[in-house]
Every structure is written in structure tokens, then in C-alpha cells.
Design a protein around this motif. Structure first.
Motif, PDB file in Angstrom:
ATOM      1  N   TRP A  60       0.853  -1.176   0.000  1.00  0.00           N
ATOM      2  CA  TRP A  60       0.000   0.000   0.000  1.00  0.00           C
ATOM      3  C   TRP A  60       0.898   1.237   0.000  1.00  0.00           C
ATOM      4  O   TRP A  60       2.103   1.155   0.206  1.00  0.00           O
ATOM      5  CB  TRP A  60      -0.933   0.024   1.217  1.00  0.00           C
ATOM      6  N   GLY A  61       0.282   2.377  -0.236  1.00  0.00           N
ATOM      7  CA  GLY A  61       1.045   3.622  -0.247  1.00  0.00           C
ATOM      8  C   GLY A  61       1.118   4.207  -1.643  1.00  0.00           C
ATOM      9  O   GLY A  61       0.660   3.618  -2.626  1.00  0.00           O
ATOM     10  N   PRO A  62       1.698   5.392  -1.764  1.00  0.00           N
ATOM     11  CA  PRO A  62       1.834   6.051  -3.059  1.00  0.00           C
ATOM     12  C   PRO A  62       2.597   5.183  -4.043  1.00  0.00           C
ATOM     13  O   PRO A  62       3.438   4.363  -3.660  1.00  0.00           O
ATOM     14  CB  PRO A  62       2.615   7.332  -2.731  1.00  0.00           C
ATOM     15  N   LYS A  63       2.313   5.354  -5.308  1.00  0.00           N
ATOM     16  CA  LYS A  63       2.966   4.585  -6.355  1.00  0.00           C
ATOM     17  C   LYS A  63       4.487   4.727  -6.269  1.00  0.00           C
ATOM     18  O   LYS A  63       5.002   5.833  -6.159  1.00  0.00           O
ATOM     19  CB  LYS A  63       2.478   5.043  -7.734  1.00  0.00           C
ATOM     20  N   GLY A  64       5.170   3.580  -6.314  1.00  0.00           N
ATOM     21  CA  GLY A  64       6.624   3.596  -6.265  1.00  0.00           C
ATOM     22  C   GLY A  64       7.194   3.368  -4.875  1.00  0.00           C
ATOM     23  O   GLY A  64       8.396   3.145  -4.735  1.00  0.00           O
ATOM     24  N   ILE A  65       6.332   3.440  -3.835  1.00  0.00           N
ATOM     25  CA  ILE A  65       6.828   3.224  -2.468  1.00  0.00           C
ATOM     26  C   ILE A  65       6.619   1.768  -2.053  1.00  0.00           C
ATOM     27  O   ILE A  65       7.546   1.075  -1.662  1.00  0.00           O
ATOM     28  CB  ILE A  65       6.144   4.185  -1.481  1.00  0.00           C
ATOM     29  N   GLY A  66       5.388   1.279  -2.131  1.00  0.00           N
ATOM     30  CA  GLY A  66       5.099  -0.123  -1.872  1.00  0.00           C
ATOM     31  C   GLY A  66       5.426  -0.595  -0.473  1.00  0.00           C
ATOM     32  O   GLY A  66       6.326  -1.403  -0.271  1.00  0.00           O
ATOM     33  N   ILE A  67       4.706  -0.104   0.527  1.00  0.00           N
ATOM     34  CA  ILE A  67       4.884  -0.564   1.903  1.00  0.00           C
ATOM     35  C   ILE A  67       4.161  -1.905   2.071  1.00  0.00           C
ATOM     36  O   ILE A  67       2.990  -2.040   1.719  1.00  0.00           O
ATOM     37  CB  ILE A  67       4.338   0.468   2.895  1.00  0.00           C
ATOM     38  N   LEU A  68       4.859  -2.899   2.600  1.00  0.00           N
ATOM     39  CA  LEU A  68       4.299  -4.244   2.705  1.00  0.00           C
ATOM     40  C   LEU A  68       3.137  -4.309   3.692  1.00  0.00           C
ATOM     41  O   LEU A  68       3.217  -3.773   4.796  1.00  0.00           O
ATOM     42  CB  LEU A  68       5.381  -5.235   3.138  1.00  0.00           C
ATOM     43  N   ARG A  69       2.072  -4.994   3.286  1.00  0.00           N
ATOM     44  CA  ARG A  69       0.915  -5.234   4.166  1.00  0.00           C
ATOM     45  C   ARG A  69       1.121  -6.593   4.847  1.00  0.00           C
ATOM     46  O   ARG A  69       0.467  -7.583   4.545  1.00  0.00           O
ATOM     47  CB  ARG A  69      -0.360  -5.207   3.332  1.00  0.00           C
ATOM     48  N   ARG A  70       2.068  -6.616   5.774  1.00  0.00           N
ATOM     49  CA  ARG A  70       2.488  -7.871   6.394  1.00  0.00           C
ATOM     50  C   ARG A  70       1.352  -8.561   7.156  1.00  0.00           C
ATOM     51  O   ARG A  70       1.179  -9.776   7.061  1.00  0.00           O
ATOM     52  CB  ARG A  70       3.661  -7.602   7.344  1.00  0.00           C
ATOM     53  N   ALA A  71       0.601  -7.796   7.935  1.00  0.00           N
ATOM     54  CA  ALA A  71      -0.454  -8.404   8.747  1.00  0.00           C
ATOM     55  C   ALA A  71      -1.494  -9.092   7.866  1.00  0.00           C
ATOM     56  O   ALA A  71      -1.955 -10.202   8.183  1.00  0.00           O
ATOM     57  CB  ALA A  71      -1.112  -7.347   9.627  1.00  0.00           C
ATOM     58  N   GLU A  72      -1.860  -8.442   6.771  1.00  0.00           N
ATOM     59  CA  GLU A  72      -2.853  -9.043   5.880  1.00  0.00           C
ATOM     60  C   GLU A  72      -2.319 -10.306   5.213  1.00  0.00           C
ATOM     61  O   GLU A  72      -3.042 -11.300   5.083  1.00  0.00           O
ATOM     62  CB  GLU A  72      -3.286  -8.036   4.815  1.00  0.00           C
ATOM     63  N   MET A  73      -1.060 -10.292   4.796  1.00  0.00           N
ATOM     64  CA  MET A  73      -0.479 -11.485   4.169  1.00  0.00           C
ATOM     65  C   MET A  73      -0.389 -12.634   5.161  1.00  0.00           C
ATOM     66  O   MET A  73      -0.646 -13.792   4.804  1.00  0.00           O
ATOM     67  CB  MET A  73       0.882 -11.149   3.566  1.00  0.00           C
ATOM     68  N   ARG A  74      -0.021 -12.331   6.415  1.00  0.00           N
ATOM     69  CA  ARG A  74       0.010 -13.380   7.432  1.00  0.00           C
ATOM     70  C   ARG A  74      -1.384 -13.947   7.660  1.00  0.00           C
ATOM     71  O   ARG A  74      -1.566 -15.165   7.752  1.00  0.00           O
ATOM     72  CB  ARG A  74       0.582 -12.825   8.738  1.00  0.00           C
ATOM     73  N   ARG A  75      -2.382 -13.070   7.753  1.00  0.00           N
ATOM     74  CA  ARG A  75      -3.750 -13.518   8.004  1.00  0.00           C
ATOM     75  C   ARG A  75      -4.275 -14.375   6.861  1.00  0.00           C
ATOM     76  O   ARG A  75      -4.848 -15.455   7.077  1.00  0.00           O
ATOM     77  CB  ARG A  75      -4.664 -12.316   8.209  1.00  0.00           C
ATOM     78  N   ARG A  76      -4.071 -13.936   5.630  1.00  0.00           N
ATOM     79  CA  ARG A  76      -4.575 -14.677   4.486  1.00  0.00           C
ATOM     80  C   ARG A  76      -3.874 -16.025   4.339  1.00  0.00           C
ATOM     81  O   ARG A  76      -4.501 -17.023   3.966  1.00  0.00           O
ATOM     82  CB  ARG A  76      -4.421 -13.843   3.209  1.00  0.00           C
ATOM     83  N   SER A  77      -2.596 -16.072   4.653  1.00  0.00           N
ATOM     84  CA  SER A  77      -1.871 -17.345   4.584  1.00  0.00           C
ATOM     85  C   SER A  77      -2.361 -18.304   5.649  1.00  0.00           C
ATOM     86  O   SER A  77      -2.533 -19.505   5.400  1.00  0.00           O
ATOM     87  CB  SER A  77      -0.367 -17.106   4.743  1.00  0.00           C
ATOM     88  N   GLN A  78      -2.603 -17.790   6.866  1.00  0.00           N
ATOM     89  CA  GLN A  78      -3.115 -18.632   7.940  1.00  0.00           C
ATOM     90  C   GLN A  78      -4.504 -19.148   7.598  1.00  0.00           C
ATOM     91  O   GLN A  78      -4.824 -20.328   7.829  1.00  0.00           O
ATOM     92  CB  GLN A  78      -3.156 -17.856   9.253  1.00  0.00           C
ATOM     93  N   ASP A  79      -5.353 -18.294   7.028  1.00  0.00           N
ATOM     94  CA  ASP A  79      -6.692 -18.724   6.597  1.00  0.00           C
ATOM     95  C   ASP A  79      -6.590 -19.819   5.537  1.00  0.00           C
ATOM     96  O   ASP A  79      -7.385 -20.765   5.529  1.00  0.00           O
ATOM     97  CB  ASP A  79      -7.470 -17.533   6.032  1.00  0.00           C
ATOM     98  N   LEU A  80      -5.608 -19.689   4.641  1.00  0.00           N
ATOM     99  CA  LEU A  80      -5.433 -20.669   3.569  1.00  0.00           C
ATOM    100  C   LEU A  80      -5.084 -22.040   4.129  1.00  0.00           C
ATOM    101  O   LEU A  80      -5.712 -23.048   3.776  1.00  0.00           O
ATOM    102  CB  LEU A  80      -4.331 -20.200   2.613  1.00  0.00           C
ATOM    103  N   VAL A  81      -4.090 -22.111   5.018  1.00  0.00           N
ATOM    104  CA  VAL A  81      -3.679 -23.417   5.546  1.00  0.00           C
ATOM    105  C   VAL A  81      -4.771 -24.028   6.422  1.00  0.00           C
ATOM    106  O   VAL A  81      -4.931 -25.252   6.463  1.00  0.00           O
ATOM    107  CB  VAL A  81      -2.342 -23.315   6.314  1.00  0.00           C
ATOM    108  N   GLN A  82      -5.554 -23.179   7.096  1.00  0.00           N
ATOM    109  CA  GLN A  82      -6.651 -23.710   7.900  1.00  0.00           C
ATOM    110  C   GLN A  82      -7.774 -24.232   7.013  1.00  0.00           C
ATOM    111  O   GLN A  82      -8.353 -25.290   7.279  1.00  0.00           O
ATOM    112  CB  GLN A  82      -7.165 -22.631   8.849  1.00  0.00           C
TER     113      GLN A  82
END
Length: 216
Positions: A60-82
């Protein structure tokens, strides 16, 4: 070998009835085709969630910056394995600390997450013991039951008979037959692969619908 890396000399690839030609494996992935490689293609030093989103990181963030959405990626990965009932303690676990069966399950789960067409699996249980093989086969059945089409490349004929609905037999680089698994025995399958059956080349193997789940 990934779709798009070798270029076909003959024939064509159809997706939903439309001919496609991929110039690279990345183009195939963008079309919704995912591959589970025999060597898994996982980064051992990264966590489960980092492997799931490798080269597909959410930002997320302005174009060219790309701050990682770590919490969302962790949550979606955990949902996937469950959701897939993958036996992994946590999506934050480092891959190098997982067993062979758990690594295989993560590679399959990652492919399922990003697939929109089908998943190709190259010898998905080649390096696993009996118990881990059974666990991975159960996972494959679950994702097929959820509606994901799977193509398995395997030399394990017993596994083919357990998992496949349609089988294509290749010998010396040529497709020599294609049948529903319900119409062929394990003995006949071995005979066709080895050439003992004397099967002539068949075009039936190339006419299966896109909804079929296959193994060759």
C-alpha cells in the motif's frame, strides 16, 4: 518444466476453448496456471506466509513506495492453511523448520491460492514417506473437491489409479493413449507405458474437456 519456457513445435494450447501461446512462465501464471515443482521452489529461510506471497507481495502507499501489508499477508496465509487443513503450526513458521510433507503441502496451498485455471503437479510425493504421501494425497483430493482442476505428472502408477479421473499415457515423448481411469487397470496402464500393450497413438487423449482432472 514450466509452461512457457519451452515453446511448442506442433499443436496448440487451449484455455476455455481459446488458443493461447505463452512467451514465458510468468505469462502462464498470469493466465491462472500454477505449478508445483518436484523441488517445491520454496525459500527455506522465509516464513510460510512469505513463501505464499513471494513475488506477489501485497503493498500500500503512493505509487513507487510499496509498503508491505504484512499483517494481511500473514492472516490470508493462515486462513489458507486452515481452510485446506494443512498440518502447519503457524503461517509465521520458517519453512526450513517444516517436514517434507509440510513443505509439499505449503507448495500445493500456494499454487491453489493463485490458480484460476488449474494446477500442474510434478511428482508431488516423490520424496515422501508413506504417511506424508497419504497426507498430501488427501490434500490433493480436498482441493479437487473444492473445484480446482489438477494435472499430475507421475511415475507412481498406484498413485495415478488412486487420484486420477482421466489418464494420459506418454512413451518416448509421445501421447499413446488416453482413457478414464475407471476403464483401465493398473496392469494395463503399466503395459501401455512400457510398450508391452502395443497401443497405437490415440487422438482421444487430446480431446478431454477443461473440467477434467488428469494424471499422466
Amino acid at each position: 518444466m514450466p509452461i512457457g519456457l519451452p515453446q511448442p513445435g506442433l499443436g496448440e494450447i487451449l484455455i476455455d476453448g481459446q488458443p493461447v501461446r505463452f512467451a514465458s512462465p510468468l505469462e502462464a501464471r498470469r493466465s491462472g496456471i500454477e505449478t508445483v515443482y518436484q523441488d517445491l521452489a520454496l525459500a527455506d529461510q522465509l516464513t510460510v506466509w512469505q513463501n505464499v506471497f513471494l513475488n506477489r507481495e501485497l503493498t500500500w502507499g503512493p505509487k513507487g513506495i510499496g509498503i508491505l501489508r504484512r499483517a494481511e499477508m500473514r492472516r490470508r496465509s493462515q486462513d489458507l492453511v486452515q481452510r485446506l487443513a494443512v498440518n502447519v503450526p503457524s503461517a509465521t513458521r520458517t519453512v526450513k523448520r517444516l517436514s517434507g510433507g509440510q513443505r509439499q503441502a505449503i507448495a500445493i496451498a500456494r499454487a491453489v491460492m493463485w490458480s484460476r485455471q488449474f494446477v500442474i503437479m510434478d511428482e508431488p510425493t516423490a520424496a515422501l514417506g508413506l504417511r506424508e504421501t497419504a497426507q498430501v494425497e488427501d490434500l490433493i483430493r480436498r482441493i479437487v473437491d473444492e473445484g480446482t482442476s489438477v494435472l499430475i505428472i507421475s511415475h507412481n502408477f498406484e498413485q495415478v489409479m488412486r487420484l486420477a479421473q482421466q489418464v494420459w499415457v506418454m512413451r518416448a515423448g509421445e501421447v499413446v493413449n488416453g482413457e478414464r481411469v475407471s476403464d483401465i487397470s493398473g496392469v494395463e496402464l503399466v503395459a501401455q507405458v512400457t510398450g508391452a500393450a502395443g497401443m497405437p497413438p490415440s487422438t482421444e487423449a487430446l480431446t478431454a474437456g477443461p473440467a477434467d482432472r488428469e494424471a499422466n
